[in-house]
Design a protein around this motif. Structure first.
Motif, PDB file in Angstrom:
ATOM      1  N   SER A   1       0.850  -1.188   0.000  1.00  0.00           N
ATOM      2  CA  SER A   1       0.000   0.000   0.000  1.00  0.00           C
ATOM      3  C   SER A   1       0.883   1.235   0.000  1.00  0.00           C
ATOM      4  O   SER A   1       2.102   1.155   0.240  1.00  0.00           O
ATOM      5  CB  SER A   1      -0.900   0.015   1.238  1.00  0.00           C
ATOM      6  OG  SER A   1      -0.121   0.251   2.407  1.00  0.00           O
TER       7      SER A   1
ATOM      8  N   LYS B   1       0.940   3.504   2.230  1.00  0.00           N
ATOM      9  CA  LYS B   1       1.469   3.681   3.582  1.00  0.00           C
ATOM     10  C   LYS B   1       2.640   2.733   3.825  1.00  0.00           C
ATOM     11  O   LYS B   1       3.633   3.105   4.455  1.00  0.00           O
ATOM     12  CB  LYS B   1       0.364   3.434   4.616  1.00  0.00           C
ATOM     13  CG  LYS B   1      -0.713   4.518   4.633  1.00  0.00           C
ATOM     14  CD  LYS B   1      -1.749   4.231   5.707  1.00  0.00           C
ATOM     15  CE  LYS B   1      -2.835   5.301   5.718  1.00  0.00           C
ATOM     16  NZ  LYS B   1      -2.322   6.597   6.163  1.00  0.00           N
TER      17      LYS B   1
ATOM     18  N   MET C   1      -6.743   5.899   0.849  1.00  0.00           N
ATOM     19  CA  MET C   1      -7.229   4.530   0.752  1.00  0.00           C
ATOM     20  C   MET C   1      -8.660   4.390   1.271  1.00  0.00           C
ATOM     21  O   MET C   1      -8.894   3.821   2.335  1.00  0.00           O
ATOM     22  CB  MET C   1      -6.306   3.593   1.527  1.00  0.00           C
ATOM     23  CG  MET C   1      -4.933   3.469   0.929  1.00  0.00           C
ATOM     24  SD  MET C   1      -3.821   2.494   1.957  1.00  0.00           S
ATOM     25  CE  MET C   1      -4.741   0.973   2.090  1.00  0.00           C
TER      26      MET C   1
ATOM     27  N   TRP D   1     -11.924   0.083   2.634  1.00  0.00           N
ATOM     28  CA  TRP D   1     -11.376  -0.512   3.858  1.00  0.00           C
ATOM     29  C   TRP D   1     -10.657  -1.825   3.587  1.00  0.00           C
ATOM     30  O   TRP D   1      -9.697  -2.173   4.272  1.00  0.00           O
ATOM     31  CB  TRP D   1     -12.488  -0.708   4.893  1.00  0.00           C
ATOM     32  CG  TRP D   1     -13.555  -1.697   4.509  1.00  0.00           C
ATOM     33  CD1 TRP D   1     -14.692  -1.446   3.819  1.00  0.00           C
ATOM     34  CD2 TRP D   1     -13.557  -3.093   4.801  1.00  0.00           C
ATOM     35  NE1 TRP D   1     -15.411  -2.589   3.635  1.00  0.00           N
ATOM     36  CE2 TRP D   1     -14.754  -3.623   4.247  1.00  0.00           C
ATOM     37  CE3 TRP D   1     -12.700  -3.962   5.473  1.00  0.00           C
ATOM     38  CZ2 TRP D   1     -15.082  -4.975   4.336  1.00  0.00           C
ATOM     39  CZ3 TRP D   1     -13.034  -5.297   5.573  1.00  0.00           C
ATOM     40  CH2 TRP D   1     -14.219  -5.787   5.002  1.00  0.00           C
TER      41      TRP D   1
ATOM     42  N   GLU E   1      -8.678  -2.435   1.299  1.00  0.00           N
ATOM     43  CA  GLU E   1      -7.330  -2.188   0.814  1.00  0.00           C
ATOM     44  C   GLU E   1      -6.314  -2.040   1.936  1.00  0.00           C
ATOM     45  O   GLU E   1      -5.108  -1.976   1.699  1.00  0.00           O
ATOM     46  CB  GLU E   1      -7.320  -0.957  -0.101  1.00  0.00           C
ATOM     47  CG  GLU E   1      -8.101  -1.178  -1.388  1.00  0.00           C
ATOM     48  CD  GLU E   1      -7.976  -0.014  -2.352  1.00  0.00           C
ATOM     49  OE1 GLU E   1      -6.889   0.554  -2.437  1.00  0.00           O
ATOM     50  OE2 GLU E   1      -8.980   0.315  -3.007  1.00  0.00           O
ATOM     51  N   TYR E   2      -6.778  -1.962   3.176  1.00  0.00           N
ATOM     52  CA  TYR E   2      -5.850  -1.970   4.294  1.00  0.00           C
ATOM     53  C   TYR E   2      -5.273  -3.366   4.503  1.00  0.00           C
ATOM     54  O   TYR E   2      -4.263  -3.523   5.178  1.00  0.00           O
ATOM     55  CB  TYR E   2      -6.543  -1.495   5.573  1.00  0.00           C
ATOM     56  CG  TYR E   2      -6.755  -0.011   5.622  1.00  0.00           C
ATOM     57  CD1 TYR E   2      -5.724   0.838   6.026  1.00  0.00           C
ATOM     58  CD2 TYR E   2      -7.962   0.559   5.265  1.00  0.00           C
ATOM     59  CE1 TYR E   2      -5.896   2.212   6.077  1.00  0.00           C
ATOM     60  CE2 TYR E   2      -8.157   1.929   5.314  1.00  0.00           C
ATOM     61  CZ  TYR E   2      -7.119   2.752   5.712  1.00  0.00           C
ATOM     62  OH  TYR E   2      -7.295   4.117   5.758  1.00  0.00           O
ATOM     63  N   SER E   3      -5.904  -4.372   3.944  1.00  0.00           N
ATOM     64  CA  SER E   3      -5.453  -5.759   4.098  1.00  0.00           C
ATOM     65  C   SER E   3      -4.425  -6.102   3.037  1.00  0.00           C
ATOM     66  O   SER E   3      -4.694  -6.031   1.842  1.00  0.00           O
ATOM     67  CB  SER E   3      -6.643  -6.716   3.998  1.00  0.00           C
ATOM     68  OG  SER E   3      -6.198  -8.048   3.824  1.00  0.00           O
ATOM     69  N   THR E   4      -3.241  -6.489   3.485  1.00  0.00           N
ATOM     70  CA  THR E   4      -2.195  -6.918   2.550  1.00  0.00           C
ATOM     71  C   THR E   4      -2.631  -8.178   1.812  1.00  0.00           C
ATOM     72  O   THR E   4      -2.387  -8.323   0.608  1.00  0.00           O
ATOM     73  CB  THR E   4      -0.886  -7.171   3.314  1.00  0.00           C
ATOM     74  OG1 THR E   4      -0.477  -5.950   3.955  1.00  0.00           O
ATOM     75  CG2 THR E   4       0.217  -7.643   2.369  1.00  0.00           C
TER      76      THR E   4
END
Length: 398
Positions: A54, A56, A218, A221, A223-226
């Motif tokens: 991501s 981040k 982002m 939500w 998309e926070y998951s790898t």
């Protein structure tokens, strides 16, 4: 002998079993998520890290000095996106100012004649991996070998940039380099801003380019998951956060990508183009903004006594199987119009123009596709630009 009745099912066990299954699934997903993150940060190749991380995570890796932590392009407040400073990938590199190539000495040394090459991927010289073999770097070597040892050439090309980006970058960054001369080689990417719904064709390019802020935060939500990103990218459900299509987002009024897809599929014209073809859209959206943007660059340069060299865009349209875009009548029509715009500006503004489109040989050995050159093409392009510069006495000898 009596038959035994089956034992009655325990109805009260369903809910606990459901909860147990849910908890097991949750812990499994957590385990897989942790495994995906461990893979990404400790086992993934640099290319895979840049693909699946991501924004981040990329920022975190960059702070930690991890190789591959920087994408090739990054968001920019005014330019939309630009080259990532200090990017390195094998034989390619960007300097600390975000230009392809070696570091640029600032302020400019006394006696140096600085040339800045402005353009998109054809200036960046995409498809030639070694930055030292890009046409601006080879142009510097050509001129120095001919006795112009005081010349320094800066590669200010950024893949995908259109004339709006060139104009803003020229005012905000290029002028700070104190150039003595600029070379503008552009026109291909400005096809895209014209292939929009005619009512959305405006001077601020809002019909083509959408605000680029959403991806920074982002909003999705998942998309926070790898784990989700890796699966989604591999499955083609989403683009990497660092991809050009993700960063350079577009509104619904933009139709060029659909045109490109239909060219590749061999289905053009369908859907959006049944009522109005791309050729008709181009005619409804003439290159008035391309002309305005390039002419403003020229006017600003002349107001600061900066020499200007314009060059027309060359297409390799003889092999549509190599590049459907360059082989299409629509692209050929648009690029011919853009080249004529450059000729008109050169005449009105009394600046030098190399008709590169008329002189660069249409031979497959020089083209990687319909517009980007090979290493051999980059060398020939640099030689032809150097010949023109010397013939026109655009650069003084030391």
């Amino acid at each position: 002998m009596t038959d035994k009745k089956p034992a009655p099912k325990n109805k009260g066990s369903f809910l606990p079993n459901l909860i147990l299954a849910g908890v097991s699934a949750l812990f499994t997903l957590i385990f897989l998520e942790l495994g995906a993150r461990a893979y990404l940060f400790h086992f993934a190749t640099d290319d895979d890290f840049t693909t699946f991380a991501s924004l981040k995570q990329l920022e975190k890796a960059s702070r930690q000095g991890k190789v591959g932590g920087d994408p090739q392009i990054s968001h920019h407040r005014y330019l939309g996106y630009t080259l990532t400073p200090n990017y390195e990938d094998d034989e390619n590199r960007h300097n600390s100012l975000g230009y392809r190539g070696e570091e640029i000495i600032q302020p400019k040394p006394e006696g140096e004649f600085r040339i800045v090459c402005i353009g998109g991927s054809t200036t960046y010289t995409t498809r030639v991996d070694d930055y030292r073999l890009s046409y601006p770097d080879l142009l510097e070597k050509e001129l120095q070998e001919r006795g112009y040892t005081n010349v320094n050439v800066v590669n200010a090309g950024v893949p995908g940039w259109e004339s709006w980006n060139f104009l803003i970058d020229f005012e905000l960054r290029t002028l700070d380099l104190d150039p003595d001369m600029i070379i503008v080689y552009s026109g291909y990417n400005d096809f895209k801003p014209r292939v929009v719904e005619p009512e959305s064709y405006k001077g601020d390019n809002s019909g083509r380019a959408a605000p680029m802020i959403e991806r920074v935060y982002m909003p999705g939500w998942l998309e926070y998951s790898t784990l989700y990103r890796i699966v989604a990218i591999l499955s083609g459900w989403m683009e990497p956060h660092t991809s050009y299509n993700t960063i350079n987002s577009s509104p619904k009024s933009y139709l060029a990508d659909e045109f490109h897809d239909q060219l590749e599929d061999g289905t053009y014209p369908t859907d959006e183009f049944e009522e109005m073809t791309v050729q008709e859209i181009l005619q409804a959206n003439p290159p008035i903004y391309y002309q305005r943007n390039i002419e403003n660059i020229v006017a600003i340069a002349q107001s600061r006594n900066i020499k200007v060299m314009l060059a027309t865009m060359a297409l390799f349209s003889q092999r549509p199987d190599i590049d459907q875009r360059a082989g299409s009548p629509e692209y050929q029509f648009a690029i011919a119009e853009h080249n004529q715009v450059l000729k008109n500006i050169a005449q009105r503004r009394n600046v030098s123009l190399l008709d590169f489109a008329a002189t660069f040989p249409r031979q497959e050995q020089y083209y990687d596709d319909g517009v980007h050159v090979t290493e051999a093409g980059s060398r020939l392009k640099a030689q032809m630009f150097a010949n023109f510069i010397v013939e026109q006495s655009l650069v003084p000898k030391e």
